[in-house]
Design a protein around this motif. Structure first.
Motif, short mmCIF file in Angstrom:
data_model
loop_
_atom_site.label_atom_id
_atom_site.label_comp_id
_atom_site.label_asym_id
_atom_site.label_seq_id
_atom_site.Cartn_x
_atom_site.Cartn_y
_atom_site.Cartn_z
N TYR A 250 44.10 42.62 31.97
CA TYR A 250 45.36 43.70 32.04
C TYR A 250 46.47 43.61 31.34
O TYR A 250 46.77 42.43 31.12
CB TYR A 250 45.71 43.54 33.57
CG TYR A 250 46.80 44.13 34.04
CD1 TYR A 250 47.20 45.62 33.94
CD2 TYR A 250 47.95 43.44 34.45
CE1 TYR A 250 48.37 46.13 34.36
CE2 TYR A 250 49.35 43.73 34.80
CZ TYR A 250 49.37 45.21 34.73
OH TYR A 250 50.71 45.73 34.89
N GLU B 42 42.49 47.15 31.23
CA GLU B 42 43.48 47.82 31.81
C GLU B 42 44.89 47.98 31.38
O GLU B 42 45.64 46.96 31.25
CB GLU B 42 43.39 47.74 33.24
CG GLU B 42 44.40 48.40 34.13
CD GLU B 42 44.66 47.70 35.49
OE1 GLU B 42 45.63 47.98 36.03
OE2 GLU B 42 43.93 46.96 35.95
N LEU C 42 40.59 51.31 31.52
CA LEU C 42 41.09 51.69 32.65
C LEU C 42 42.51 52.23 32.75
O LEU C 42 43.37 51.11 32.05
CB LEU C 42 40.68 50.61 33.71
CG LEU C 42 39.20 49.88 33.82
CD1 LEU C 42 39.28 49.08 35.04
CD2 LEU C 42 38.23 51.26 33.97
N CYS C 43 42.92 52.82 33.30
CA CYS C 43 44.28 53.31 33.08
C CYS C 43 44.75 54.09 34.80
O CYS C 43 44.10 54.73 35.10
CB CYS C 43 44.61 54.33 31.96
SG CYS C 43 46.48 54.63 31.91
N HIS D 238 45.07 47.68 39.13
CA HIS D 238 44.28 46.66 39.86
C HIS D 238 44.80 46.20 41.13
O HIS D 238 44.21 45.88 42.20
CB HIS D 238 43.70 45.59 39.06
CG HIS D 238 44.94 44.72 38.54
ND1 HIS D 238 45.83 45.20 37.56
CD2 HIS D 238 45.37 43.58 38.99
CE1 HIS D 238 46.73 44.17 37.24
NE2 HIS D 238 46.27 43.39 38.29
N VAL E 96 39.31 50.21 41.31
CA VAL E 96 39.00 49.45 39.97
C VAL E 96 37.68 48.64 40.27
O VAL E 96 36.72 48.69 39.31
CB VAL E 96 39.96 48.38 39.76
CG1 VAL E 96 39.84 47.57 38.66
CG2 VAL E 96 41.27 49.23 39.53
#
Length: 253
Positions: free
Chosen positions: A85, A110, A206-207, A236, A243
């Motif tokens: 992340y 992410e 991921l966003c 997350h 997630v």
């Protein structure tokens, strides 16, 4: 001195999930997600300057990458996914991009920046990071984090969420955070788009659906992007169930 990490057992026939936290986080940051994936063995890392690795200097991306490699070797991790992340995602992308990594099954990041392109952007970012680094080194962390979480990228947070995040971060060493912030400044990170485009491993992004800045960045990457509902830059944390579900979908053989 080796990086510290928390280890969780899983099915030894499955690849390891190696989790890398964001700036000012620690090995606990991903655990709300990772503990929903108990079939996989999991390694939650404290990056240099953070958590139990606070005394370990970051120096630069190459040094952090070398320490990550040493840690994987020390645990005999030969089959793994990197999941990171923000800062942890940038470290993961750099690590995966520098050379062929035996055993790397794939990369999941992410809300992470692949790198700045222009010298003007780099100068501007360095000036901004220097401002924050000086504050982290000199001022009470509670005050600094109260302002940190008012940056535009955290616009989706409400006041109670900002206060909760700031309260979780005051255990850090301000000096260690300051040093790591500059060692891994986005101004010092190479543009990783070319090497990521030539990768030979899966890459997923991921966003949070409310994270406008990184939604725009994701569109410029050659990678499948999943928008996490009801979440901003801290997807997350804000929606760990969504997630974890997406990770499980990616990881299924």
């Amino acid at each position: 001195m080796s990086l510290r990490a928390a280890v969780r057992a899983g099915d030894s026939a499955r690849p390891w999930l190696v989790f890398l936290h964001g700036f000012s986080g620690d090995c606990r940051e991903w655990q709300a997600v990772g503990e929903r994936l108990t079939d996989w063995p999991r390694l939650y890392i404290d990056l240099p300057g953070h958590g139990a690795s606070a005394a370990i200097p970051g120096v630069d991306f190459a040094a952090v990458s070398a320490r990550l490699q040493d840690l994987l070797v020390s645990y005999n991790i030969l089959n793994y996914w990197l999941i990171g992340y923000s800062l942890g995602g940038r470290v993961a992308m750099y690590f995966a991009s520098q050379q062929a990594r035996a055993g790397l099954r794939g990369l999941i990041v992410e809300g992470s920046h692949p790198g700045l392109i222009s010298d003007a952007e780099r100068r501007q970012r360095r000036e901004g990071d220097l401002h924050w680094a000086r504050r982290f080194a000199r001022e009470p962390l509670g005050e600094v984090f109260a302002d940190w979480y008012r940056q535009p990228v955290f616009a989706s947070l409400n006041e109670s969420q900002r206060a909760a995040l700031a309260a979780q971060k005051v255990h850090n060493s301000g000096v260690a955070l300051s040093e790591m912030l500059m060692a891994t400044s986005l101004s010092a990170q190479p543009d990783l788009r070319p090497t990521l485009a030539g990768r030979d491993y899966p890459f997923y992004y991921l966003c949070g659906e409310r994270d406008e800045k990184f939604r725009a960045l994701a569109r410029a990457l050659d990678a499948p992007c999943t928008l996490i509902p009801l979440a901003g830059h801290n997807a997350h944390r804000e929606n760990p169930d969504a997630v974890a579900l997406r990770l499980a979908e990616i990881l299924q053989p």
